[in-house]
Write a protein that holds these residues in place. Structure first.
Motif: not given
Length: 192
Positions: A81-90, A94-100, A113-117
């Motif tokens: 995926l080209d994440m250029t311009g996508i905020p670091a939090f997003n 997305y990385a976590f969602a890909r692991s579901i 909670s998983h992201l400690r946020a």
């Protein structure tokens, strides 16, 4: 930006679109009610992209998306995926969602909670709502606290989260009724 392109492809739920650039996939568009609307959405999102035949790596992603939308279990974890311009939090969301795993869901709060946020439930919801990588980043697996599955990002076209989860064989999810949407109303007072 030079090097951006898109392709329209058939799936079990209609004609989808995928856009890519030199660094990977930049977006996936699920079908709108009509193919012309899907194409219009892609043009609005990626006006510099031109329709062309997908290169091999994008073709593999297309085949995997189509397989998943037929109820299969293709693996999209290696799709670049080209994440250029996508905020670091997003990007973290997305990385976590890909692991579901396929057929499972998480709530916005569980992702936060998983992201400690833990105070970032709204930010998680915003990130999910802005997901440009439909199916590759399975945002349909991230639901509101009540496990409501009606909303999906604009790139979701006319498809609901509930429908995508059903295709995956996920556990049934709740859906909002008119009573869930309306504010609670006080019961009528008895006449004396």
């Amino acid at each position: 930006m030079a090097g951006r392109a898109y392709s329209i492809f058939d799936t079990g739920i209609g004609r989808c679109g995928i856009a890519w650039g030199d660094r990977g996939i930049i977006g996936v568009q699920l079908p709108e009610a009509r193919e012309i609307d899907t194409r219009r959405r892609l043009f609005q999102l990626y006006p510099e992209a031109r329709e062309t035949r997908a290169p091999v790596d994008v073709g593999i992603a297309i085949e995997s998306i189509a397989e998943l939308l037929r109820g299969g279990s293709a693996d999209l974890s290696d799709v670049t995926l080209d994440m250029t311009g996508i905020p670091a939090f997003n990007q973290r969301v997305y990385a976590f969602a890909r692991s579901i795993p396929r057929g499972e869901t998480r709530t916005y709060g569980e992702v936060a909670s998983h992201l400690r946020a833990s105070g970032a439930v709204y930010s998680v919801a915003q990130a999910i709502g802005r997901n440009p990588f439909m199916i590759i980043v399975p945002c349909h697996r991230v639901l509101e606290a009540g496990h409501y599955a009606d909303k999906i990002s604009p790139n979701g076209g006319a498809i609901s989260k509930r429908r995508l989860l059903s295709i995956e064989g996920a556990h049934p999810t709740a859906s909002k009724t008119l009573f869930d949407v309306l504010l609670p109303v006080a019961p009528p007072r008895p006449h004396s």
